[in-house]
Design an enzyme around this catalytic site. Sequence first.
Site, PDB file in Angstrom:
ATOM      1  CD  GLU A 172      76.183  70.214 124.044  1.00  0.00           C
ATOM      2  OE1 GLU A 172      75.202  70.896 124.714  1.00  0.00           O
ATOM      3  OE2 GLU A 172      75.758  69.469 123.117  1.00  0.00           O
ATOM      4  CD  GLU A 361      75.436  64.958 124.202  1.00  0.00           C
ATOM      5  OE1 GLU A 361      74.676  65.609 123.756  1.00  0.00           O
ATOM      6  OE2 GLU A 361      76.036  65.154 125.191  1.00  0.00           O
TER       7      GLU A 361
END
Length: 464
Positions: A172, A361
């Site tokens: 991320e 995810e």
Amino acid sequence: MDLFPRNFLWGGAIAANQVEGAWREDGKGVSTSDMQPQGVFGPVVERQPGDSYIKDIAIDFYHRYPQDIALFAEMGFTCLRLSIAWTRIFPDGDEEQPNEAGLAYYDRLLDELARYGIQPLITLSHYDMPWALVKNYGGWGNRQLIALFERYARTLFIRYQQKVKLWLTFNEINMSLHAPLTGLGLEGQPDKTAVYQAIHHQMVASARAVKACHEIIPDGRIGNMLLGGLTYPLSAKPDDVLAALQENRRWLFFGDVQVRGRYPGYMLRYFREQGIRLHITEEDNAALQHSVDFISFSYYMSGCATADKKKAQTLRGNILSMIPNPHLTSSEWGWQIDPIGLRILLNMLWDRYQKPLFIVENGLGARDKLEAGNVINDDYRIRYLNDHLIQIREALQDGVEVMGYTSWGPVDLVSASKAEFSKRYGFIYVDQNEQGNGSLERYRKKSFHWYRDVISSRGATLQR
Ligand code: BG6
């Protein structure tokens, strides 16, 4: 009914600092995650002798991985996304030689995955970095971290070249805008120039890792990892549509650089208008040309943007602080549930980049109830995952190239944002509570059996 492709990778995703525990074992150094025991948004804690925190043990995956991997195999996983703790390999980040005990640990773990034919997908840095790099170098604000990270990445590529063919650079990477200590090792309240300079160093380091991976593992593939912060306009007013475009560009900017190898015009305008002057060398620009092979991302929720300052003040307290969408419901933690958003996001990224996509995810954090006989009836989780997988199948039908799906936290783990344990994501229940008390025994939830059937039927058991 259309089935998922035969080569589609199915599995789950975990991160070292949220599962391993063993925070000082086998020569491991102290990481940013160890210094923020209450999570990404918690304070830095000066640890006193005798202090202990839930992440110090986490779910003891460091010792219990054989049992967990056997359970993943029972569900039919063909892929496990995991991260390597940088501090197990280079405890302070700047040693000349790696820590052999740390390398040997991941060798054993990878051998265990191979026994079951589970393909590893390794994140080089998932929300942790050596604390010594923060203290002694000023984190990613310091250009020297590029070379230190490259040494770490090359060490892993050389050591595991036969065992690992799929890699990700920074987890991320766009989260550093919201959590500069976790993402960039920047202490205090860094200004915009400091944040974007550190981001620049990290993106150059990511590109150099891509280059190194291609040199050392010619049959390997390496991707980036974005938090998919899909944002809709709050209304059809052109001003709101523009606000949403700009909000999406705040995170797509990272993908644009990592895929296209240069800063987009809209970002140069932003830097100009904000008075941000970055130090970018010709060597940096050459490194950025090494484009990722695929794009991976997390997706939990979507949000809205508006140009109306009054409405913009109704921000919610979830990770990205997005404006809520009146048409959606939320999880117990206020994250808005939007399965169709995943189809939109997949199409949006495919249209923009034309590179394979990997959902690394996705999942529902919820409070589970352990019933008599160690049964957990997590129908809410089944519904959430079912509805998202249906939308992935739609995107495949739209012609989007999707490599695989690893749901977040296949085994319960410590949450990242606030280090909670009551917020569970797993198919496997871990007997551990918020105070760090529990047997750490593992139990199969109802979703465990459901996911096994989805994988073995290649999605035929999904319910519309
Ligand atoms: C992502 C992170 O932001 O979201 C994970 O990559 C994290 O590390 C996940 O665990 C869910 O967030 P949380 O705060 O519920 O753990």
